[in-house]
Design an enzyme around this catalytic site. Structure first.
Site, PDB file in Angstrom:
ATOM      1  N   TYR A 215      83.988  -0.786  30.973  1.00 56.91           N
ATOM      2  CA  TYR A 215      83.206  -2.089  31.016  1.00 56.91           C
ATOM      3  C   TYR A 215      82.158  -2.405  32.242  1.00 56.91           C
ATOM      4  O   TYR A 215      82.266  -3.227  32.883  1.00 56.91           O
ATOM      5  CB  TYR A 215      84.331  -3.354  30.813  1.00 56.91           C
ATOM      6  CG  TYR A 215      85.150  -3.221  30.148  1.00 56.91           C
ATOM      7  CD1 TYR A 215      85.344  -3.561  28.663  1.00 56.91           C
ATOM      8  CD2 TYR A 215      86.781  -2.992  30.670  1.00 56.91           C
ATOM      9  CE1 TYR A 215      86.670  -3.540  27.902  1.00 56.91           C
ATOM     10  CE2 TYR A 215      87.594  -2.734  29.877  1.00 56.91           C
ATOM     11  CZ  TYR A 215      87.692  -3.443  28.842  1.00 56.91           C
ATOM     12  OH  TYR A 215      88.975  -3.273  27.845  1.00 56.91           O
ATOM     13  N   GLU A 236      80.297   2.026  29.008  1.00 52.49           N
ATOM     14  CA  GLU A 236      79.763   0.513  28.478  1.00 52.49           C
ATOM     15  C   GLU A 236      79.461   1.067  26.941  1.00 52.49           C
ATOM     16  O   GLU A 236      78.668   2.044  26.734  1.00 52.49           O
ATOM     17  CB  GLU A 236      78.562   0.244  29.202  1.00 52.49           C
ATOM     18  CG  GLU A 236      77.885  -0.868  28.761  1.00 52.49           C
ATOM     19  CD  GLU A 236      78.727  -2.208  28.502  1.00 52.49           C
ATOM     20  OE1 GLU A 236      78.581  -2.926  27.500  1.00 52.49           O
ATOM     21  OE2 GLU A 236      79.453  -2.403  29.408  1.00 52.49           O
ATOM     22  N   ASP A 296      86.759  -4.630  34.384  1.00 49.20           N
ATOM     23  CA  ASP A 296      86.366  -6.065  34.376  1.00 49.20           C
ATOM     24  C   ASP A 296      86.383  -6.230  32.710  1.00 49.20           C
ATOM     25  O   ASP A 296      85.562  -6.342  32.319  1.00 49.20           O
ATOM     26  CB  ASP A 296      85.035  -6.174  35.058  1.00 49.20           C
ATOM     27  CG  ASP A 296      84.676  -7.589  34.969  1.00 49.20           C
ATOM     28  OD1 ASP A 296      85.272  -8.356  34.508  1.00 49.20           O
ATOM     29  OD2 ASP A 296      83.527  -7.626  35.490  1.00 49.20           O
ATOM     30  N   CYS A 321      88.460 -12.478  33.967  1.00 48.44           N
ATOM     31  CA  CYS A 321      87.942 -13.867  33.909  1.00 48.44           C
ATOM     32  C   CYS A 321      89.029 -14.644  33.170  1.00 48.44           C
ATOM     33  O   CYS A 321      88.846 -15.712  32.743  1.00 48.44           O
ATOM     34  CB  CYS A 321      86.655 -13.724  32.823  1.00 48.44           C
ATOM     35  SG  CYS A 321      86.916 -12.859  31.394  1.00 48.44           S
ATOM     36  N   GLU A 355      88.086 -16.916  37.922  1.00 47.64           N
ATOM     37  CA  GLU A 355      87.510 -15.374  38.308  1.00 47.64           C
ATOM     38  C   GLU A 355      88.398 -15.056  39.305  1.00 47.64           C
ATOM     39  O   GLU A 355      88.379 -15.649  40.421  1.00 47.64           O
ATOM     40  CB  GLU A 355      86.264 -15.217  38.439  1.00 47.64           C
ATOM     41  CG  GLU A 355      85.634 -13.816  38.122  1.00 47.64           C
ATOM     42  CD  GLU A 355      85.049 -13.687  36.887  1.00 47.64           C
ATOM     43  OE1 GLU A 355      84.723 -12.465  36.401  1.00 47.64           O
ATOM     44  OE2 GLU A 355      84.935 -14.646  36.021  1.00 47.64           O
TER      45      GLU A 355
END
Length: 363
Positions: A215, A236, A296, A321, A355
């Site tokens: 990611y 990605e 992430d 997150c 976060e």
């Protein structure tokens, strides 16, 4: 709109207490706390446009009551966005073709003083609209804005003159250039993003071997972390983000980072021999000695197969997150790894959003 700035420290402390409690079952050390500016911290914002009695203005909807409210100033957003909000609407009102059936305006700003304004319409965009938008951009430029305009309608996207801005982030004594594409994910709080990068760099300082990142987006973390590793392999799936990452690699003079356009789930399948991918042709995965992995993930966290993949690495850097899905993943990861460092990054002040960062070492 007023922010409860006087309560900022109190609200941040409550977040810290909540995250500390969530991580306590995993024997986490004391959490490092990284605060945010108390106002003008958000680099992007979206507003609906409300038309009423020949006038129109920015609005938002209250999450609790669902009632709309007018927004003339938005202290959450960067000062550049606030200046643009005030300058833009009077100019839009001068040209009917620019405000008729306009239903939303999106802003993407940078610390480097560049901004994209996206105008969203319930009508086709004509050549006449494009000419009027060109005039609008000239007017805004004359007012001192480094601005790019984008018009969006059903199956239409018109750029005047580009759909990206180049951010410059000061990180650990160096300026990093990051191309950010309109309508693609970017970290919303630039100041806190720089602190996240510095923390990640400190965790991985002195690393041996190579880094795998899942990611990677526009290369936000991998570009800054590349100096701590022999080589970096990153994945990605979104094409615009991959293109931005390739620009950022070149612009920052990084020569040991390779991006593969794959999802984390696809890469896991490739590593496990479940599927072969043409996108991996010419890439010798055996040339990498990745004993560190960086993830992430989205709010849903890591899927079970990717958690198992992540467990194969000696060191795991995990930015989350959503602390609840992080803890779900830690139920598995803590069986093989211990938490060496933990951090709370206040990307979204005055909200419950947290976060966090976890640095895990194999037991």
């Amino acid at each position: 709109m007023q922010l409860p700035i006087s309560r900022y420290s109190e609200l941040l402390q409550k977040k810290l207490e909540k995250l500390t409690a969530l991580l306590r079952p995993f024997n986490a050390p004391a959490i490092q706390l990284f605060d945010s500016p108390t106002s003008h911290y958000r680099m992007r914002a979206e507003f609906r446009i409300w038309h009423e009695q020949g006038d129109f203005y920015h609005i938002m909807f209250d999450q609790a009551s669902k009632q709309r409210y007018r927004v003339d100033e938005f202290p959450i957003a960067s000062r550049l966005i606030n200046r643009m909000m005030k300058a833009l609407l009077p100019l839009l009102k001068q040209q009917e073709i620019l405000h008729k059936k306009l239903f939303q305006i999106d802003y993407l700003s940078t610390l480097s003083n560049q901004i994209i304004v996206s105008l969203l319409y319930h009508k086709p965009l004509t050549e006449e609209w494009q000419q009027s938008a060109g005039k609008l951009r000239e007017q805004l430029t004359e007012l001192g804005f480094h601005v790019h305009l984008i018009g969006r309608a059903s199956k239409q996207k018109i750029c005047l003159n580009q759909d990206y801005v180049d951010e410059v982030l000061p990180v650990a004594g160096r300026n990093y250039v990051y191309r950010q594409v309109e309508n693609s994910f970017t970290q919303p709080n630039a100041v806190v993003n720089a602190k996240m990068l510095e923390w990640a760099m400190a965790c991985t300082a002195g690393s041996k071997g190579d880094l795998l990142e899942l990611y990677c987006g526009n290369g936000n973390f991998s570009i800054a972390l590349a100096q701590n590793f022999r080589k970096v392999l990153a994945t990605e799936i979104a094409k615009p983000s991959v293109a931005a990452a390739q620009f950022n690699i070149a612009e920052n003079g990084v020569d040991n980072l390779q991006i593969i356009r794959m999802s984390a789930e696809e890469f896991t399948q490739a590593m496990n021999g479940v599927r072969a991918f043409n996108r991996l042709k010419g890439i010798d995965l055996t040339a990498y000695e990745c004993n560190t992995i960086f993830v992430d993930p989205p709010r849903a966290g890591l899927d079970p197969d990717t958690v198992k993949l992540v467990q194969h690495y000696d060191r795991i850097l995990y930015i989350s997150c959503n602390p609840h899905t992080l803890c779900d993943n830690l139920q598995v990861l803590s069986k093989t790894h211990r938490i060496e460092k933990a951090a709370l990054f206040d990307q979204f002040p005055y909200t419950d959003h947290m976060e966090s960062g976890i640095w895990l070492i194999r037991k």
